[in-house]
Design an enzyme around this catalytic site. Sequence first.
Site, PDB file in Angstrom:
ATOM      1  N   ASP A 333      -6.368  -0.203   1.265  1.00  0.00           N
ATOM      2  CA  ASP A 333      -5.391   0.148   0.231  1.00  0.00           C
ATOM      3  C   ASP A 333      -5.951   1.281  -0.625  1.00  0.00           C
ATOM      4  OD1 ASP A 333      -7.183  -0.982  -1.532  1.00  0.00           O
ATOM      5  OD2 ASP A 333      -5.877  -2.627  -2.143  1.00  0.00           O
ATOM      6  N   GLU A 376       0.620  -0.830  -1.882  1.00  0.00           N
ATOM      7  CA  GLU A 376      -0.244   0.268  -1.451  1.00  0.00           C
ATOM      8  C   GLU A 376      -1.218  -0.186  -0.364  1.00  0.00           C
ATOM      9  OE1 GLU A 376      -2.448  -1.633  -4.955  1.00  0.00           O
ATOM     10  OE2 GLU A 376      -0.394  -1.320  -4.275  1.00  0.00           O
TER      11      GLU A 376
END
Length: 452
Positions: A333, A376
């Site tokens: 991420d 994300e």
Amino acid sequence: MFNWLNVSMTRKISSLSFILLSFLFIVIFYSAYQSQRIYKEMQEVAEIDVPLSEVMADIEMLQLKQHLLMESIRQQGDVFFSDKSMQEKSVEGFDSFSAQLATQLNKSTEILRTGLGFGSVRIKLLDHQSLLQQINLLHQHRIKFDHLIDDFFEQGKQGFSTSWQMLEQQDKELDTQTDALLRKINQLTISVSATVESQERHFVVMNAVLGISAFGIGTYLTLYIIITFRKRIWSLRGQIESLHRSIVIEHDKTSAQHKDLDELDELETDLKALVRQFSKEMSNRHKVEAQLIELATRDKLTGAFNRHKWDELIKDELALANRGHHFSLILLDVDHFKKINDTYGHDVGDNVLKLLANTLRNCLREIDVLFRVGGEEFAVLVKDTSLQDASMLAEQLRKKVEALNKSGMPPFTISLGVTDYQDFDDQSRIVKRADVLLYEAKGAGRNRVMVG
């Protein structure tokens, strides 16, 4: 036999006329029977099968909207319950989905019951009856889905994980039942079309026999046959034109094909055009289904596969691994992504995710699969790859992202956790192991790769 040859001409003519008229009567009776049969079969297609196909097309679109709504809530996670506006919109969306689905299912039930009640269904009667049972079953799954939606919003953030898992399971069951119903209607429509086409061929042969018989008995009977025959033809053509309008055939093109054709040729041309249009409609449906599948399995922002596709492919890959194949998993991420959103705005944050997805894709092989599994957070399924090679790939990805320098974009880095398949792994174990490594990478200062 010889005695008959010696009788008067009047008796000969009377005898021949009687035989020919009897034969003609049989042919005309058969023609009327076949015409009525084809008329009813086409009426069945126009009043039952075509409307059913239109209703199921609407249900497919409702499925897509409901998938997008579920995907929106899944991506938000616990944050969803802090946004009252988003919750209200979601409630309205689910209510609208349930109401519209109930309307379409009731409409399908009414079409089938009306057809079965008035005896309009002549082709595949048992299959049409079984559709009613399958529609009722889909109704039950819709009602259960409604109850789970209510429970989901009542429990709120505290029961998110449990209620959401039950809701997703029911959503999959609802999709399964809907897809089964769509397939059954597709198969039934194809079968009905084939039956009508077969009747059309028999009808053309019968009319050819009628023409030969009419020529043999003389002008006075020929005129009568022509009048009767034309009435039947125009009746059938009227039904065909009605069906043409219902499936949007271009009439100008059809009319142009009728130039210099007699009634039989016109009927044959119309019926062939109708069969071609049915084939075209089925082809268009397959294309729409493919597009819907693409929309349902791709993340709209980044173009990576979404959680639906992730759940499907990770199970397939685990099944292969249990038979001797090997694969690795990379979870990653964006570091300090919330800070990027707060500093530069969500538009820039979205651009960062798109840039990251494109960068990752350019570094991966064709057999490797990229997923967006969270806000994300991304996952990479690295097929037929050892842990050592996967860790080298992860380091390449990290360096590639760290070196990005695009005008108008803030610099950013990623943290990665890398693991591979181990004996007796299931989906939760291998994902949990990669997730722990990812958090270790973050705890160790971010912008690094942890392997285990």
